[in-house]
Scaffold this motif. Structure first.
Motif, PDB file in Angstrom:
ATOM      1  N   MET A 320       0.819  -1.213   0.000  1.00  0.00           N
ATOM      2  CA  MET A 320       0.000   0.000   0.000  1.00  0.00           C
ATOM      3  C   MET A 320       0.849   1.259   0.000  1.00  0.00           C
ATOM      4  O   MET A 320       0.477   2.279  -0.561  1.00  0.00           O
ATOM      5  N   PHE A 324       4.011   2.540  -6.289  1.00  0.00           N
ATOM      6  CA  PHE A 324       2.825   2.487  -7.137  1.00  0.00           C
ATOM      7  C   PHE A 324       1.598   2.010  -6.377  1.00  0.00           C
ATOM      8  O   PHE A 324       0.627   1.548  -6.963  1.00  0.00           O
ATOM      9  N   GLY A 325       1.664   2.083  -5.081  1.00  0.00           N
ATOM     10  CA  GLY A 325       0.553   1.644  -4.258  1.00  0.00           C
ATOM     11  C   GLY A 325      -0.570   2.664  -4.240  1.00  0.00           C
ATOM     12  O   GLY A 325      -0.434   3.780  -4.752  1.00  0.00           O
ATOM     13  N   PRO A 326      -1.696   2.310  -3.678  1.00  0.00           N
ATOM     14  CA  PRO A 326      -2.891   3.158  -3.710  1.00  0.00           C
ATOM     15  C   PRO A 326      -2.704   4.491  -2.986  1.00  0.00           C
ATOM     16  O   PRO A 326      -3.259   5.503  -3.414  1.00  0.00           O
ATOM     17  N   ASN A 329      -0.865   6.668  -5.258  1.00  0.00           N
ATOM     18  CA  ASN A 329      -1.749   7.028  -6.366  1.00  0.00           C
ATOM     19  C   ASN A 329      -2.692   8.159  -5.970  1.00  0.00           C
ATOM     20  O   ASN A 329      -2.922   9.096  -6.730  1.00  0.00           O
ATOM     21  N   LEU A 330      -3.221   8.038  -4.770  1.00  0.00           N
ATOM     22  CA  LEU A 330      -4.130   9.068  -4.281  1.00  0.00           C
ATOM     23  C   LEU A 330      -3.413  10.413  -4.187  1.00  0.00           C
ATOM     24  O   LEU A 330      -3.933  11.453  -4.621  1.00  0.00           O
ATOM     25  N   GLN A 333      -2.897  11.926  -7.558  1.00  0.00           N
ATOM     26  CA  GLN A 333      -4.133  12.539  -8.062  1.00  0.00           C
ATOM     27  C   GLN A 333      -4.394  13.882  -7.396  1.00  0.00           C
ATOM     28  O   GLN A 333      -5.010  14.764  -7.966  1.00  0.00           O
TER      29      GLN A 333
ATOM     30  N   TRP B  40      -9.283  -2.949   1.421  1.00  0.00           N
ATOM     31  CA  TRP B  40      -8.539  -2.814   0.179  1.00  0.00           C
ATOM     32  C   TRP B  40      -7.950  -4.163  -0.249  1.00  0.00           C
ATOM     33  O   TRP B  40      -7.985  -4.534  -1.419  1.00  0.00           O
ATOM     34  N   TYR B  58      -2.620  -4.036  -9.780  1.00  0.00           N
ATOM     35  CA  TYR B  58      -1.550  -3.403  -9.024  1.00  0.00           C
ATOM     36  C   TYR B  58      -0.769  -2.480  -9.933  1.00  0.00           C
ATOM     37  O   TYR B  58      -0.369  -2.862 -11.039  1.00  0.00           O
ATOM     38  N   GLY B  59      -0.532  -1.279  -9.460  1.00  0.00           N
ATOM     39  CA  GLY B  59       0.238  -0.343 -10.257  1.00  0.00           C
ATOM     40  C   GLY B  59      -0.603   0.495 -11.197  1.00  0.00           C
ATOM     41  O   GLY B  59      -0.124   1.431 -11.796  1.00  0.00           O
ATOM     42  N   PRO B  61      -3.290   3.362 -12.057  1.00  0.00           N
ATOM     43  CA  PRO B  61      -3.463   4.629 -11.338  1.00  0.00           C
ATOM     44  C   PRO B  61      -4.729   4.686 -10.495  1.00  0.00           C
ATOM     45  O   PRO B  61      -4.812   5.494  -9.585  1.00  0.00           O
ATOM     46  N   ASP B  62      -5.706   3.828 -10.772  1.00  0.00           N
ATOM     47  CA  ASP B  62      -6.925   3.858  -9.968  1.00  0.00           C
ATOM     48  C   ASP B  62      -6.657   3.320  -8.578  1.00  0.00           C
ATOM     49  O   ASP B  62      -5.829   2.439  -8.385  1.00  0.00           O
ATOM     50  N   ILE B  63      -7.409   3.859  -7.637  1.00  0.00           N
ATOM     51  CA  ILE B  63      -7.226   3.380  -6.271  1.00  0.00           C
ATOM     52  C   ILE B  63      -8.041   2.117  -6.053  1.00  0.00           C
ATOM     53  O   ILE B  63      -7.585   1.183  -5.422  1.00  0.00           O
TER      54      ILE B  63
END
Lengths: 495, 301
Positions: A320, A324-326, A329-330, A333, B40, B58-59, B61-63
């Motif tokens: 996480m 490149f984890g969520p 990513n958040l 963004q 998650w 995984y990887g 861009p979306d969460i």
């Protein structure tokens, strides 16, 4: 808080005294331990001397059975009709002699030399010019292992030998006063009754000897050899004395890795133990405060992380928080630049500590919740009558009570955190690397460094030395705190 | 402080309401922090990219995954070694549960009820041994196993046997908590039984054990869950022998690979869910014993 005769203030005084006494004993027990060493040594010496005296006297005063049992084990048992017992002793003696003749003496000699043939290469002229032939030397690892086993066998045999004499003497004394010696059946029965503890101990402790004591002796010995990547087991290694300790603690390349790692280990252990503890206590207080509904549900939310195997939650957190984890990513963004937190020392350390909070807080929350429910309510009642405010009651009743009960837990946690392999290894693997040499990274603890020294680079001697140093640190910490703590001192009080 | 009590009733109420809602807010935020990663993980185990059954999320861009599938679970149980690992771990943990519990309780009973000459010595040895890093002895254990043919390049069942021995062999050293429990069982019970002619082994079997359900459950639970979470010992003994892996080692290898072929990531998530769900249920069912076990030892310590 004026009345001195009421229950609450007596309780405070009591708890206060206990805590103060605990701290007073810190220093005293530490000094006391070292002061006692000479007397203990003297006692030990006297015990051994007494043993020898008794050994001689028994021979002089005993009957033929006793005297014979000095040479032929089990004679004392045969002389009084204990056939099975005597055969057992005899068999042990024969086995021991056979073992020593065929294997043991050689193993003991090997323990000294650790192998005499070293690996060498030579150019074999018969095969043609330039052809290199590799002749493997003795496997020093096996020499060491068999040597340690031989030493343990010798000691075990001595113990059985002395037991044999003791039982011969007991038989002799019994026969003098006319008591019949016990039969084999009776011996077996007493193993389930009077001597039941021996049976249970032997069963339970056999595993400890094989899987903990023997390997530890072995690894402690490794710390005094040069068994490293340059001297692998197959090419033979030898004894080097304290060289590894000097290497680690003296001033050179290795010590400039060792001390930073040690420093971070201690910082980590303090942060991980006390942050987890106090935040967990805080959380428990929040959940258990009056008028909060759904206490069980709240508790469940946090307890879930205890139930999930640690490696799952750690690997989950690792991915996480990765580049490149969520979470990244958040942040991307939201307009932040993409970074890898595991690449810089400070952020990696912060991550390790905070993930450990995520894992550890529920434990201390759960424990504290249990304690909070057990605080005698009448303490609060009488404090309220005395006019104590909420905050004062917390400071004077709740906190001392929790601290007092969980003191020992805190110590075990601290030692556990010094050796906390999982959190570090599964999250960062010890990295980021680069600042330190020898396979240690910025988040490496002594124990993860030990792992990589054995598993990745094969520097077993350094790994063992680090293990011994870790042991010394842990034992100093617990020596200061455990000795004189109520758990070892007053154990009879609870029965 | 005295002024607080003189305030009007309404003021008190308002203050209480404010502090209460503050507590609720904090608790909500915190529990989101604690629960969200778990959710998650579950979503990842079902997540996939559109149009590609094995394209990892995984990887991306979306969460959250954009599409959901059960393919990962199907793949997990049909195309990977995961079922073997699962079975290995189950066998190991069941065996450990029985052996460790027996060793621990025997030791605890001896230390609690018998007084003999070397008792303090054994207790001190136990304390000292506990302070060495557990992993330190691993190298030697590996060689011992190699010596007796249970490690190195050998059959899977031998490696599993080796792991069982490692996990349960030293269990007796963890006797402390159970001893604390036995200490609280009144000694007059044993004495009464002894007067009635019971032997010590009968006292242990017929009086101590039936009275010690909480601590038996606690010890069994702890030793059952340990092999599911242990990584270091298993990985050191099993090395590259993937047929004998436990789930911890196997799943770690996947996630260590996940930097490159990302599909392993979702497989990891699915595998982790399969491991975590039964353990969690077991744990929640027996939670009472867990708390009793820890605090019992602490309160008495």
């Amino acid at each position: 808080m004026t009345g001195s005769s009421n229950k609450a203030s007596r309780f405070f005084a009591n708890v206060g005294n206990k805590i103060a006494g605990w701290f007073r004993n810190f220093g005293r027990s530490f000094v006391g331990f070292f002061r006692k060493i000479p007397t203990n040594l003297k006692k030990f010496g006297r015990k051994i001397a007494d043993g020898f005296v008794r050994f001689g006297r028994n021979f002089a005063e005993g009957d033929a059975g006793v005297r014979c049992s000095y040479f032929i084990m089990g004679s004392g048992a045969f002389a009084h009709g204990q056939i099975v017992k005597g055969l057992g002793y005899l068999a042990i003696e024969l086995l021991f002699i056979l073992y020593m003749a065929f294997n043991g003496v050689g193993s003991l000699a090997g323990l000294v030399t650790l192998g005499t043939n070293f690996t060498y290469t030579y150019y074999d002229v018969d095969l043609g010019t330039g052809i290199e032939v590799n002749v493997p030397g003795d496997n020093s690892m096996l020499f060491l292992l068999y040597g340690v086993v031989a030493v343990i066998v010798v000691f075990a045999f001595i113990a059985v030998y002395l037991l044999n004499i003791r039982s011969a003497v007991a038989n002799y004394k019994d026969s003098v006063i006319g008591v019949k010696p016990s039969t084999f059946r009776q011996d077996m029965q007493s193993l389930f009754d009077k001597k039941f503890y021996i049976l249970l101990l032997v069963v339970a402790f056999a595993g400890v000897v094989i899987f903990t004591i023997l390997p530890l002796i072995f690894m402690i010995l490794i710390a005094f050899t040069n068994y490293d990547s340059a001297h692998p087991e197959t090419s033979g290694f030898t004894w080097v004395g304290f060289e590894n300790f000097i290497k680690l603690l003296g001033s050179n390349d290795l010590s400039s890795t060792f001390f930073p790692v040690l420093g971070w280990t201690i910082v980590w252990a303090i942060c991980a133990t006390f942050l987890n503890y106090f935040l967990g206590v805080g959380l428990a207080l929040l959940i258990n405060s009056k008028g909060i509904k759904g206490k069980k549900i709240w508790r469940l939310c946090f307890v879930l992380t205890i139930a999930i195997p640690q490696f799952v939650s750690l690997l989950l957190m690792r991915s996480m928080l990765s580049e490149f984890g969520p979470i990244m990513n958040l942040l991307v963004q939201l307009g932040f630049p993409r970074t890898n937190w595991f690449e810089t020392a400070s952020s990696a350390r912060l991550i390790v500590i905070s993930v450990n909070l995520w894992i550890g807080i529920p434990y201390s929350m759960l424990i504290t919740s249990g304690i909070l429910m057990n605080i005698p309510q009448d303490l609060y009642e009488s404090a309220r009558i005395d006019g104590a405010g909420k905050f004062k009651m917390f400071r004077k009743i709740t906190l001392p009570y929790i601290l007092f009960v969980t003191g020992p837990y805190l110590i075990t946690q601290f030692i556990g955190n010094i050796n906390n392999f999982n959190v570090i290894y599964l999250l960062t693997g010890g990295g980021p690397f680069g600042e330190l040499s020898q396979g240690a990274g910025s988040t490496s603890l002594l124990v993860t460094w030990l792992y990589s020294l054995t598993n990745d680079t094969g520097n077993y001697n350094l790994a063992s030395t680090i293990g011994i140093l870790t042991f010394i640190i842990c034992s100093i910490v617990s020596l200061i705190t455990y000795r004189r703590s109520s758990s070892t001192k007053n154990e009879e009080d609870f029965q | 402080m005295d002024y607080d009590f003189k305030k009007t009733n309404g003021g008190m109420k308002r203050r209480k309401a404010i502090s209460k809602s503050a507590i609720y807010t904090i608790l909500t935020i915190l529990s989101i922090c604690w629960i969200l990663p778990l959710i998650w993980l579950i979503l990842q185990s079902f997540g996939m990219e559109p149009d590609a059954p094995y394209q990892s999320t995984y990887g991306s861009p979306d969460i959250l995954p954009s599409h959901y599938t059960v393919n990962w679970y199907v793949k997990l149980f049909t195309e990977t070694e995961f079922p073997t690992w699962y079975l290995n771990t189950l066998i190991i943990s069941l065996a450990c549960m029985v052996l460790s519990t027996f060793f621990t309780l025997s030791m605890a009973y001896v230390m609690s009820r018998f007084r003999f000459k070397s008792r303090k010595t054994i207790q001190n040895i136990g304390l000292i041994l506990g302070m060495f890093p557990g992993f330190m002895s691993m190298v030697a254990i590996y060689y011992i196993f190699k010596g007796i043919g249970l490690a190195g390049n050998v059959e899977n069942w031998k490696q599993i046997l080796a792991l069982i021995m490692v996990y349960s062999g030293s269990a007796a050293l963890g006797y402390y908590v159970s001893k604390g429990f036995f200490d609280t069982v009144s000694k007059s019970l044993d004495e009464a039984a002894r007067i009635d002619g019971a032997t010590n082994s009968q006292v242990f079997r017929k009086i101590m054990l039936p009275l010690s359900k909480p601590i038996i459950v606690y010890t069994a639970l702890m030793s059952f869950t340990a092999p599911w979470g242990d990584f270091i010992f298993a990985s050191f003994i099993l090395k590259e022998n993937s047929g004998a892996y436990t789930v911890a080692v196997g799943l770690y290898r996947w996630i260590a690979m996940a930097e490159i072929p990302a599909q392993w990531y979702n497989l990891f998530a699915a595998g982790a869910v399969c491991v975590a769900v039964p353990i969690t249920i077991l744990f929640l069912l027996l939670q009472r014993y867990f708390v009793e076990g820890i605090t019992g030892g602490a309160v008495k310590g």
